[in-house]
Design a protein around this motif. Structure first.
Motif, PDB file in Angstrom:
ATOM      1  N   LYS A   1       0.858  -1.194   0.000  1.00  0.00           N
ATOM      2  CA  LYS A   1       0.000   0.000   0.000  1.00  0.00           C
ATOM      3  C   LYS A   1       0.896   1.247   0.000  1.00  0.00           C
ATOM      4  O   LYS A   1       1.935   1.258   0.645  1.00  0.00           O
TER       5      LYS A   1
ATOM      6  N   VAL B   1      -5.512   8.827   1.229  1.00  0.00           N
ATOM      7  CA  VAL B   1      -5.590   8.032   0.004  1.00  0.00           C
ATOM      8  C   VAL B   1      -4.702   6.806   0.171  1.00  0.00           C
ATOM      9  O   VAL B   1      -3.575   6.917   0.668  1.00  0.00           O
TER      10      VAL B   1
ATOM     11  N   GLY C   1      -3.133   3.730  -2.086  1.00  0.00           N
ATOM     12  CA  GLY C   1      -2.949   3.028  -3.353  1.00  0.00           C
ATOM     13  C   GLY C   1      -2.787   1.546  -3.056  1.00  0.00           C
ATOM     14  O   GLY C   1      -1.927   1.165  -2.248  1.00  0.00           O
TER      15      GLY C   1
ATOM     16  N   ARG D   1      -3.249  -2.827  -4.542  1.00  0.00           N
ATOM     17  CA  ARG D   1      -3.509  -3.726  -5.675  1.00  0.00           C
ATOM     18  C   ARG D   1      -4.848  -4.385  -5.361  1.00  0.00           C
ATOM     19  O   ARG D   1      -4.939  -5.240  -4.461  1.00  0.00           O
TER      20      ARG D   1
ATOM     21  N   ALA E   1     -11.888   4.206  -8.546  1.00  0.00           N
ATOM     22  CA  ALA E   1     -11.648   4.477  -7.123  1.00  0.00           C
ATOM     23  C   ALA E   1     -12.748   3.833  -6.293  1.00  0.00           C
ATOM     24  O   ALA E   1     -13.881   3.687  -6.757  1.00  0.00           O
TER      25      ALA E   1
ATOM     26  N   ILE F   1      -7.349   3.756  -4.387  1.00  0.00           N
ATOM     27  CA  ILE F   1      -7.123   3.783  -5.838  1.00  0.00           C
ATOM     28  C   ILE F   1      -6.040   2.764  -6.172  1.00  0.00           C
ATOM     29  O   ILE F   1      -5.440   2.165  -5.261  1.00  0.00           O
ATOM     30  N   ASP F   2      -5.806   2.543  -7.421  1.00  0.00           N
ATOM     31  CA  ASP F   2      -4.804   1.573  -7.858  1.00  0.00           C
ATOM     32  C   ASP F   2      -3.408   2.022  -7.413  1.00  0.00           C
ATOM     33  O   ASP F   2      -3.080   3.212  -7.456  1.00  0.00           O
ATOM     34  N   LEU F   3      -2.592   1.065  -6.998  1.00  0.00           N
ATOM     35  CA  LEU F   3      -1.273   1.366  -6.434  1.00  0.00           C
ATOM     36  C   LEU F   3      -0.376   2.102  -7.433  1.00  0.00           C
ATOM     37  O   LEU F   3       0.223   3.139  -7.106  1.00  0.00           O
TER      38      LEU F   3
ATOM     39  N   GLU G   1      -1.159   3.856 -10.043  1.00  0.00           N
ATOM     40  CA  GLU G   1      -1.668   5.204 -10.318  1.00  0.00           C
ATOM     41  C   GLU G   1      -1.372   6.127  -9.148  1.00  0.00           C
ATOM     42  O   GLU G   1      -1.052   7.305  -9.324  1.00  0.00           O
ATOM     43  N   ALA G   2      -1.500   5.570  -7.926  1.00  0.00           N
ATOM     44  CA  ALA G   2      -1.225   6.378  -6.729  1.00  0.00           C
ATOM     45  C   ALA G   2       0.245   6.793  -6.699  1.00  0.00           C
ATOM     46  O   ALA G   2       0.588   7.938  -6.364  1.00  0.00           O
ATOM     47  N   GLN G   3       1.124   5.828  -7.023  1.00  0.00           N
ATOM     48  CA  GLN G   3       2.567   6.129  -7.024  1.00  0.00           C
ATOM     49  C   GLN G   3       2.858   7.256  -8.026  1.00  0.00           C
ATOM     50  O   GLN G   3       3.628   8.179  -7.738  1.00  0.00           O
TER      51      GLN G   3
END
Lengths: 386, 227
Positions: free
Chosen positions: A108, A122, A124, A126, A151, A195-197, A199-201
């Motif tokens: 995460k 938020v 991120g 999987r 999301a 949200i997707d990991l 995309e968050a990164q």
């Protein structure tokens, strides 16, 4: 004719009374067997579910500057890049000795953003791993995310923001579509935007970074502490902790159930013993003449006791065997219906022997006094009643 | 063979001692057929139970075949009953769920011998009392006289030196009672020592000697002429 034939003849003659005794013992043994089988299956079932789905190891950066917390565990602040984990770090986990026991690794990335003037946490994640790990997650509105730009909102956060499926949220300039809202589960997840990991990164400008990772390990084969040591070995910059509370709580519940089963079993054993005692006393009183005859014919006290105890033993073994079969049958039928157990009921030879041995012990101990009373009948008193 | 020396049996009822037997002295030779006679409550059944190693006397000694019976321990007394005494009870006491053969074999249930030998001995005893071919019958499938014969066969199957009969005709009709008495006489004529308790003078005529008992005391002996 032998002494055992005398016992067998009497059992045949008093079928009704002896059937009642077998039935009483059978019910007692069946209750104990069913409770034991259900609780042991429940324990195995919990262990199995825990191993497959529950996170029991948490990996966080070994950092001094801490400002965010997740799941009651503080993690490194997104504002200070101190000791963050990276995706390549997590690949190291697969190199440990017991890597085959790792079921899920759920990394995460935590951060904050501003949505509609509110600061929002938020995460991120999987999604496939996260959903498999968190069996208690339930999407109450919408559906599970399937696209990287989807999301998922915690229930309290959705209410606070007034957002629902179909709405869009902006995170660091990127637009995500809310596809689902989680049902309230009482955890911190209720206040988080997932949200997707990857995309968050990217949105947070931390490619490859991870704030923490939850790990589910199959620790029936190895102690969780050993797994923790092995992961610590490959991730020296991380703090690896065993999470035991949730599992322990569930195991405690089973433990309480086992104590309850033990108490019920003790009561059942006591009642069973009383049933045997009163039935055998009644049988001896009914057979005073017969026993008097035995004594007059030269039966020793020990011979009379052997006759009575042999009858008790035969009846007890029959009761124990029937009770074990009935108890196992009841466990097979009731375990999935009453306790929601998905594991098959365990056929333990130990339980079979314990059923027979227990029934035999109860039968013999409870018949000891009636047998002694019968054996002590003075033959002349018996003659007088003839 | 049997010597009773000043045997008393005292019961303590309501703090007042009651003498069931009072200083009874009696001798019975091997091969004798003795009838103990007396009215109800005279003590004759108590005498029989004392002779049968079932009722320890308060005073005196009972010696059978040189054995001081009441100096034996309880389990030895049981062994003594098994080896030395055969009982014929007032109500015969056949177990209704056992066949004639099994009722007779009951005496041998505790004997250390092969199963086949037990069965053979029981068959022989039944044949001896004239019940050959009726071994497999249950008591209710036999006449009263036949039941009496089974009871006698059970008492002799172990070949005991002494046969004790407690009112053997007490609950039987005249014809059946006569059959049992004739059987006892036949056994006696073959050398069996028999002591029979009865209040029936006709039954006593089958004995070689009668002993009169009243209020726990022996009050007379009489040699009988065989009918």
């Amino acid at each position: 004719m032998r002494l055992i034939d005398v016992s067998l003849n009497n059992l045949r003659r008093r079928k009704g009374r002896m059937a009642l005794l077998v039935f009483g013992l059978m019910i007692g043994v069946a209750t104990v067997v069913a409770l034991t089988a259900i609780t042991s299956t429940l324990r195995a079932d919990i262990a199995s579910k825990m191993d497959q789905y529950g996170a029991n190891i948490l990996i966080v950066p070994d950092a001094n500057d801490l400002s965010l917390s997740y799941g009651g565990v503080t993690v490194a602040s997104a504002a200070f890049d101190v000791g963050e984990l990276t995706m390549p770090d997590l690949v190291q986990i697969e190199t440990i000795k017991d890597a085959a026991s790792i079921a899920i690794v759920a990394p995460k990335l935590l951060g904050t953003t501003n949505v509609g003037g509110q600061n929002v946490l938020v995460a991120g994640v999987r999604f496939p791993d996260e959903i498999r790990l968190k069996q208690w997650w339930h999407v109450s509105q919408g559906m599970e995310p399937s696209d990287p730009m989807d999301a998922l909102l915690g229930s309290r956060l959705a209410t606070a923001l007034g957002l629902g499926p179909g709405d869009r949220v902006e995170i660091q300039g990127q637009s995500f579509q809310v596809v689902g809202v989680l049902a309230e589960n009482g955890s911190q997840d209720d206040d988080i935007l997932f949200i997707d990991l990857a995309e968050a990164q990217q949105a947070m400008g931390k490619p490859g970074s991870v704030s923490l990772a939850e790990v589910a390990a199959l620790c029936n084969a190895c102690p969780v502490e050993e797994m923790v040591d092995q992961i610590s070995g490959v991730l020296p910059q991380a703090r690896v902790t065993a999470l035991r509370q949730a599992v322990q709580l569930r195991m405690d519940t089973v433990g309480q159930l086992e104590k309850f089963a033990l108490a019920v079993s003790a009561v059942v054993v006591a009642i069973g013993s009383l049933v045997v005692l009163t039935t055998m006393l009644g049988a001896v009183a009914e057979r005073r003449q017969e026993i008097g005859l035995f004594r007059a014919l030269g039966f020793r006290q020990t011979h009379v006791m052997r006759v009575i105890l042999s009858e008790a033993a035969l009846v007890s073994v029959a009761g124990g065997l029937c009770g074990w079969l009935l108890g196992m049958g009841a466990a097979i039928i009731l375990a999935p219906r009453l306790a929601g157990v998905t594991e098959p009921v365990i056929w333990s030879p130990w339980l079979a022997f314990a059923s027979l041995g227990g029934a035999l012990m109860i039968g013999l101990l409870a018949s000891l006094y009636p047998a002694r009373s019968a054996a002590k009948l003075d033959p002349s008193i018996a003659l007088r009643s003839l | 063979m049997i010597t009773l020396e000043k045997v008393s049996k005292i019961y303590n009822g309501n703090q007042v001692p009651v003498y069931a037997l009072r200083e009874v002295s009696l001798g019975v030779a091997e091969g004798e057929f003795v009838a103990v006679m007396g009215p109800s409550g005279s003590g004759k059944s108590t005498l029989l139970s004392v002779l049968g190693a079932m009722n320890s006397p308060s005073e005196g000694t009972v010696v059978i075949d040189g054995i001081d019976v009441y100096h034996l321990k309880a389990e030895q007394q049981a062994d003594f009953r098994h080896e030395y005494i055969g009982f014929v009870f007032q109500q015969l006491q056949l177990l209704p769920y056992l066949t004639a053969q099994e009722n007779v074999q009951l005496t041998l249930a505790i004997a250390r011998m092969p199963k086949a030998e037990k069965a053979e001995r029981a068959r022989e005893a039944l044949a001896q009392v004239g019940l050959k071919g009726k071994e497999g019958r249950l008591p209710y499938q036999l006449s009263g006289g036949e039941q009496g014969r089974v009871a006698v066969a059970r008492s002799i199957v172990n070949q005991p030196p002494l046969l004790l009969a407690d009112e053997p005709t007490g609950n039987l009709d005249r014809q059946t009672g006569t059959q049992v008495l004739e059987l006892l006489r036949e056994l006696n004529q073959a050398g069996q020592t028999v002591i029979m308790v009865t209040h029936d003078p006709l039954a006593a005529q089958y004995a070689g000697r009668t002993v009169q008992i009243l209020d726990g005391e022996v009050v007379g002996h009489q040699e009988m002429g065989r009918p």
